[in-house]
Enzyme design. Structure first.
Site, short mmCIF file in Angstrom:
data_model
loop_
_atom_site.label_atom_id
_atom_site.label_comp_id
_atom_site.label_asym_id
_atom_site.label_seq_id
_atom_site.Cartn_x
_atom_site.Cartn_y
_atom_site.Cartn_z
CD GLU A 64 -2.44 -1.36 2.70
OE1 GLU A 64 -3.58 -1.84 2.75
OE2 GLU A 64 -1.78 -1.08 3.71
CG ASP A 235 -4.90 -4.29 8.41
OD1 ASP A 235 -5.12 -5.41 7.92
OD2 ASP A 235 -3.77 -3.93 8.80
P1 NAD Z 1 2.24 -10.58 13.52
O1 NAD Z 1 2.10 -11.55 12.40
O2 NAD Z 1 3.58 -10.25 14.05
O3 NAD Z 1 1.35 -11.08 14.76
C1 NAD Z 1 0.05 -11.57 14.62
C2 NAD Z 1 -0.22 -12.58 15.73
O4 NAD Z 1 -1.59 -12.98 15.63
C3 NAD Z 1 0.62 -13.86 15.60
O5 NAD Z 1 1.36 -14.07 16.79
C4 NAD Z 1 -0.42 -14.97 15.38
O6 NAD Z 1 -0.08 -16.20 15.99
C5 NAD Z 1 -1.66 -14.34 16.01
N1 NAD Z 1 -2.93 -14.90 15.57
C6 NAD Z 1 -3.33 -15.16 14.30
N2 NAD Z 1 -4.59 -15.70 14.32
C7 NAD Z 1 -4.97 -15.74 15.63
C8 NAD Z 1 -6.14 -16.17 16.29
N3 NAD Z 1 -7.17 -16.68 15.62
N4 NAD Z 1 -6.20 -16.06 17.63
C9 NAD Z 1 -5.15 -15.56 18.34
N5 NAD Z 1 -4.00 -15.14 17.78
C10 NAD Z 1 -3.92 -15.23 16.42
O7 NAD Z 1 1.49 -9.25 13.03
P2 NAD Z 1 1.61 -7.76 13.61
O8 NAD Z 1 2.68 -7.01 12.92
O9 NAD Z 1 1.57 -7.80 15.10
O10 NAD Z 1 0.24 -7.16 13.07
C11 NAD Z 1 -0.99 -7.63 13.59
C12 NAD Z 1 -2.11 -7.16 12.71
O11 NAD Z 1 -2.26 -5.74 12.83
C13 NAD Z 1 -1.91 -7.45 11.24
O12 NAD Z 1 -3.12 -7.98 10.73
C14 NAD Z 1 -1.59 -6.11 10.63
O13 NAD Z 1 -2.00 -6.02 9.29
C15 NAD Z 1 -2.38 -5.20 11.52
N6 NAD Z 1 -1.90 -3.81 11.61
C16 NAD Z 1 -2.84 -2.84 11.68
C17 NAD Z 1 -2.44 -1.52 11.81
C18 NAD Z 1 -3.47 -0.45 11.95
O14 NAD Z 1 -3.14 0.73 11.89
N7 NAD Z 1 -4.71 -0.78 12.18
C19 NAD Z 1 -1.08 -1.19 11.84
C20 NAD Z 1 -0.14 -2.22 11.79
C21 NAD Z 1 -0.57 -3.53 11.68
#
Ligand code: NAD
Length: 348
Positions: A64, A235
Site C-alpha cells: 500500500e 485492515d
Molecule cells: P504478527 O504476524 O507479528 O502477529 C500476529 C499474531 O496474531 C501472531 O502471533 C499470530 O499467531 C496471532 N494470531 C493469528 N490468528 C490468531 C487467532 N485466531 N487467535 C489468536 N491469535 C492469532 O502481526 P503484527 O505485525 O503484530 O500485526 C498484527 C495485525 O495488525 C496485522 O493484521 C496487521 O496487518 C495489523 N496492523 C494494523 C495496523 C493499523 O493501523 N490498524 C497497523 C499495523 C498492523
C-alpha cells in the site's frame, strides 16, 4: 573549472538510528509525544488532503501507498501486510516513509517506518482509548501477541494508565515472547490459555491478529457491556476479526470512512452503517463515550494522517542530532537547467 555541484541532501533515519532515537527519548515518552502529534493533526483533520490508501492486493498480502498533505508538507508511507511472512521468518508488516516540502517539492526526510508504524499505531490506539475507554480502565486483553503487541500495551500504559495486560495468542510461543518482553515494564502480565480467559475483567479488548480471512477472534457472546474494543488486525478487504453481531451492539468510531468501509470491520456491514469519525470526537464536536454500559469500538485500519504525524515528529526530533545520515538522492545541479552537464562533469 565549474564549481562542484551543490547537493540537496536528504536526512535518512535507518532502523538502527530509529532504535537509538527511541532509546534516547524513552519509549513511553516517545509514545506520549507521538499521541500528542497525532491528536494535534486529528484536530486539523479538515485541512488535509485525504484519500483511501492505494492498495495492490495479491493472494498472500497487500502493498500500500498512503499519501497526505497539510498544504505545507506532503508525506507518504510504503507499507506491506503479509500474514504468511512470519512462517518464513519475515515481518508481517514493513514500511518506510518520506516527508517533502510542498513549496519546493523536495524531500526533507526519508525514514524507516516498520518500528515507527508499530509506535504510531499504538499511540493512535491509546489516544483513541483515552477518549472512548471507560473511566478508570486499567486492564486490557491483548489478543494476538505478535510484532505490534508490546507497543500496543506500552502505549496503553503510558497514555491511559494501564496496570494489567492479559495475553492470548493461538501460538503460545508468541505469548511467551510478549510476556518476556513486557516483564520489566511495570505491568501485571497474565498469560492466558484462551481468548475467553484473556477478556476476563478487562475494560479494553485489543485484537491484533494477522490472518487473511474473516476471523471471529471475538464472538458476540464474549463481549459484555461497558468495554472498549481496540480492533487493529482487520485492515484489508476479506480480513476481519470481529463477529458482525458485536458491531451492531457497539458505537463504532473510525479514521476515514471511505477507507474503513472497504478495509475495516465494518466491511461486513451495509454501506450506510452508522459510524462516528474520530476527528470530530477529538475536537469535541461529537460525543465519545456516553455512559458506562456502552460498547465503544475503534475500527482501526491505519490512516495516512497518522503516518504524517509520525514523520513530522521524527523530522522535528532529529534536528541537531546524529540520529540520521544525509542521503545524496536528489540530482540538484547549480544551474537547474544543466542536468546533462552535471552528468558529463561526473565522467571525470
Ligand atoms: P504478527 O504476524 O507479528 O502477529 C500476529 C499474531 O496474531 C501472531 O502471533 C499470530 O499467531 C496471532 N494470531 C493469528 N490468528 C490468531 C487467532 N485466531 N487467535 C489468536 N491469535 C492469532 O502481526 P503484527 O505485525 O503484530 O500485526 C498484527 C495485525 O495488525 C496485522 O493484521 C496487521 O496487518 C495489523 N496492523 C494494523 C495496523 C493499523 O493501523 N490498524 C497497523 C499495523 C498492523
Amino acid at each position: 573549472m565549474t564549481a562542484p555541484s551543490h547537493k540537496a541532501l536528504v536526512p535518512f533515519v535507518s532502523v538502527d538510528n530509529m532504535m537509538r532515537l527511541v532509546h534516547g527519548i524513552g519509549i513511553e515518552h516517545m509514545l506520549r509525544d507521538l499521541a500528542d502529534y497525532i491528536e494535534a493533526d486529528f484536530k486539523r483533520w479538515e485541512l488535509f488532503d485525504k484519500t483511501p490508501r492505494v492498495a495492490s492486493h495479491s493472494e498472500v498480502g497487500v502493498i500500500e501507498l498512503m499519501p497526505t498533505s497539510d498544504g505545507e508538507a506532503y508525506g507518504f508511507k510504503y507499507v506491506n501486510g503479509h500474514p504468511k511472512n512470519t512462517s518464513e521468518g519475515l515481518q508481517t508488516v514493513t514500511a518506510f516513509g518520506l516527508l517533502a516540502d510542498v513549496y519546493t517539492g523536495y524531500p526533507v526526510l526519508l525514514t524507516e517506518m516498520t518500528m515507527l508504524t508499530a509506535l504510531r499505531t499504538a499511540a493512535t490506539s491509546a489516544m483513541v482509548a483515552k477518549h472512548l475507554a471507560p473511566n478508570g480502565s486499567d486492564t486490557m486483553a491483548m489478543i494476538g501477541n505478535g510484532a505490534q503487541s508490546e507497543f500496543q500495551t506500552l502505549a496503553m500504559k503510558a497514555i491511559c494508565g494501564l496496570k494489567s495486560v492479559r495475553l492470548y495468542d493461538k501460538d503460545p510461543a508468541a505469548t511467551e515472547k510478549c510476556a518476556r518482553n513486557l516483564a520489566a515494564a511495570g505491568l501485571e502480565v497474565v498469560k492466558c490459555a484462551t481468548p475467553e480467559e484473556a477478556i476476563e475483567g478487562a475494560q479494553i479488548l485489543t485484537t491484533c491478529t494477522a490472518d487473511k480471512q474473516n476471523a471471529k477472534i471475538l464472538t458476540d457472546n464474549m463481549v459484555g457491556p461497558g468495554v472498549h474494543i481496540n480492533a487493529i488486525g482487520g485492515d484489508c478487504p476479506g480480513k476481519t476479526e470481529l463477529a458482525a453481531g458485536i458491531l451492531t451492539r457497539s458505537d463504532v468510531f473510525v479514521e476515514f470512512p471511505p477507507q474503513t468501509r472497504v478495509e475495516g470491520e465494518i466491511q461486513q456491514m451495509p454501506e450506510d452503517f452508522a459510524v462516528t469519525e474520530l476527528w470530530e470526537v477529538v475536537l469535541g464536536r461529537k460525543p465519545g463515550r456516553r455512559d458506562d454500559k456502552q460498547i465503544t469500538l475503534f475500527d482501526s485500519v491505519g490512516f495516512a494522517i497518522e503516518d504524517f504525524s509520525a514523520l513530522r515528529y521524527i523530522r522535528d526530533r532529529i534536528k541537531d542530532t546524529d540520529f540520521f545520515i544525509d542521503l545524496d538522492m536528489l540530482a540538484d545541479p547549480d544551474d537547474p537547467r544543466d542536468l546533462f552537464g552535471m552528468l558529463q562533469r561526473a565522467q571525470g
